[in-house]
Scaffold this motif. Structure first.
Motif, short mmCIF file in Angstrom:
data_model
loop_
_atom_site.label_atom_id
_atom_site.label_comp_id
_atom_site.label_asym_id
_atom_site.label_seq_id
_atom_site.Cartn_x
_atom_site.Cartn_y
_atom_site.Cartn_z
N ASP A 219 0.81 -1.13 -0.07
CA ASP A 219 0.07 -0.03 0.06
C ASP A 219 0.90 1.36 0.30
N THR A 220 0.40 2.43 -0.43
CA THR A 220 1.14 3.71 -0.70
C THR A 220 0.85 4.49 0.62
N LEU A 221 1.89 5.60 0.54
CA LEU A 221 1.44 6.66 1.44
C LEU A 221 0.06 7.11 1.33
N GLY A 222 -0.26 7.39 -0.09
CA GLY A 222 -1.50 8.13 -0.36
C GLY A 222 -2.72 7.16 -0.08
N ASP A 223 -2.58 5.84 0.15
CA ASP A 223 -3.69 5.06 0.73
C ASP A 223 -3.93 5.20 2.15
N VAL A 224 -2.74 5.54 2.99
CA VAL A 224 -2.66 5.83 4.47
C VAL A 224 -3.69 7.23 4.63
N ALA A 225 -3.33 8.18 3.66
CA ALA A 225 -3.77 9.40 3.81
C ALA A 225 -5.31 9.39 3.38
N ALA A 226 -5.84 8.56 2.53
CA ALA A 226 -7.12 8.22 2.30
C ALA A 226 -7.73 7.78 3.43
N PHE A 227 -7.18 6.75 4.12
CA PHE A 227 -7.76 6.23 5.32
C PHE A 227 -7.88 7.17 6.44
N ILE A 228 -7.10 7.94 6.63
CA ILE A 228 -6.96 9.10 7.62
C ILE A 228 -8.41 9.89 7.40
N ARG A 229 -8.60 10.35 6.04
CA ARG A 229 -9.72 11.08 5.61
C ARG A 229 -11.34 10.50 5.80
N GLU A 230 -11.15 9.15 5.66
CA GLU A 230 -12.27 8.51 5.65
C GLU A 230 -12.65 8.00 7.23
N LYS A 231 -11.73 8.00 8.08
CA LYS A 231 -12.25 7.94 9.39
C LYS A 231 -12.49 9.55 10.33
N SER A 233 -13.22 12.87 8.54
CA SER A 233 -13.57 13.88 7.50
C SER A 233 -13.15 15.23 7.96
N GLU A 234 -13.13 15.57 9.25
CA GLU A 234 -12.75 17.04 9.75
C GLU A 234 -11.38 17.56 9.26
N LEU A 235 -10.49 16.50 8.89
CA LEU A 235 -8.93 16.91 8.73
C LEU A 235 -9.19 16.88 7.05
N GLU A 236 -9.29 18.07 6.69
CA GLU A 236 -9.02 18.62 5.33
C GLU A 236 -7.63 18.64 4.77
N SER A 237 -6.85 19.20 5.54
CA SER A 237 -5.33 19.48 5.00
C SER A 237 -4.42 18.82 6.00
N PHE A 238 -3.63 18.03 5.61
CA PHE A 238 -2.43 17.75 6.66
C PHE A 238 -1.32 17.08 6.25
N SER A 239 -0.66 16.85 6.79
CA SER A 239 0.72 16.27 6.20
C SER A 239 1.29 15.01 7.04
N LEU A 240 2.07 14.17 6.81
CA LEU A 240 2.54 12.99 7.57
C LEU A 240 4.01 13.21 7.76
N ARG A 246 13.32 12.12 12.19
CA ARG A 246 12.33 12.95 11.96
C ARG A 246 12.50 13.24 10.40
N LYS A 247 11.24 13.01 9.65
CA LYS A 247 11.14 13.18 8.27
C LYS A 247 9.73 13.45 7.92
N ASN A 248 9.45 14.76 6.87
CA ASN A 248 8.43 15.19 6.53
C ASN A 248 8.15 15.00 5.24
N TYR A 249 7.27 13.88 4.96
CA TYR A 249 7.05 13.47 3.56
C TYR A 249 6.51 14.42 2.61
N SER A 272 -0.11 16.28 11.12
CA SER A 272 -0.10 17.53 11.47
C SER A 272 -0.97 18.28 10.46
N LYS A 273 -1.47 19.18 10.98
CA LYS A 273 -2.16 20.24 10.12
C LYS A 273 -1.59 21.36 9.55
N GLN A 274 -0.26 21.39 9.63
CA GLN A 274 0.46 22.62 9.07
C GLN A 274 0.86 22.47 7.89
N GLY A 275 1.05 21.37 7.39
CA GLY A 275 1.56 21.23 5.76
C GLY A 275 0.35 20.72 4.93
N PRO A 276 0.17 21.17 3.76
CA PRO A 276 -0.67 20.42 2.91
C PRO A 276 -0.27 19.23 2.31
#
Length: 277
Positions: A219-231, A233-240, A246-249, A272-276
């Protein structure tokens, strides 16, 4: 002058005089006055009294009517001085009785006020006790919530530490040099690195709440992001990102598999909500 006229001259009303004389059967002036003293507060004391059987209330005939076989006696003669003295005595007794009645009413009012105040104090004490009990319950609920939050925080920290140790051990095993092959050796060959099919991720949400889920290694990191949005929905923009190392993807890395990003077999990702995305 008859008994009725004597009592009226003393200041008694005609209706109450007639009622008193009728009650004592016109026996004497003293008994009629004594009856009035006992019945002064009757609600019907001043109501008209109907004349009965031909008698005229208060007349001399009523007070001195002879019975059969008895000789009629003349009514006693009362002088003005005696009448004034009796009137003064009656008025004094009436005033005394009225004062006693007023004093009794005053004592009753004082007793009722004491009872009312005691009941009011009891109600106020009950309300104060209930308010204190409610405050104790609220304080205990806050304490329990604080303990639960502390336990959750310790569990998250323990899991992060465990995941770090697992990744560090994995890196050390990968960085160890492979020994040179010996033509003739009895030492068994080194075991190949493990091929993980699943990746267990612990996602730390901005609220601090942990979200744990198992993904496929491919599975890709994008699949993880989609899982977070599904669970959530109030998280519109975030970063992993990871905390150790320490690494910001970046967005370009969201198409890479979890295995290729080194997140298998388990890792902790910070949302984190800080990054798109």
């Amino acid at each position: 002058m008859g008994l009725k006229e004597d009592m009226v001259s003393m200041g008694f009303g005609e209706n109450r005089t007639a009622r008193a004389l009728k009650a004592v059967r016109y026996e004497s002036l003293e008994r009629a006055i004594a009856w009035l003293e006992c019945h002064e507060n009757d609600p019907d004391i001043d109501d008209p009294v109907p004349e009965s059987e031909g008698h005229v209330l208060g007349s001399t005939a009523d007070s001195t009517a002879p019975s059969q076989g008895e000789q009629q006696e003349a009514p006693p003669v009362i002088t003005d001085e005696e009448r004034a003295a009796k009137q003064a005595a009656v008025q004094a007794r009436i005033a005394q009785r009225r004062a006693e009645t007023e004093e009794k009413d005053r004592q009753d009012s004082i007793l009722k006020e004491k009872i009312r105040r005691k009941e009011g104090q009891s109600l106020a004490d009950y309300r104060d006790k209930k308010q204190q009990d409610d405050m104790k319950v609220m304080a205990e609920e806050r304490r329990q919530k604080k303990l639960e939050d502390e336990r959750s925080r310790k569990q998250v920290l323990a899991q992060i530490k465990k995941d770090r140790e697992a990744r560090a051990a994995e890196r050390r095993s990968e960085q160890q040099p492979i020994p040179a092959a010996v033509p003739v050796s009895t030492t068994p060959a080194a075991a190949p690195p493990k091929n993980y099919d699943e990746c267990r991720l612990q996602l730390r949400l901005p609220s601090g709440q942990p979200l744990v889920n198992s993904f496929k290694a491919e599975d890709t990191l994008g699949d993880v992001a989609a899982f977070i949005r599904e669970k959530h929905s109030e998280l519109e923009s975030f970063s992993l990102m990871t905390s150790f190392p320490r690494k910001n993807y970046q967005t370009s890395e969201y198409t890479l598999s979890l295995k290729s990003l080194g997140l298998c077999p388990s890792s902790v990702l910070i949302v984190s909500k800080q990054g798109p995305v």
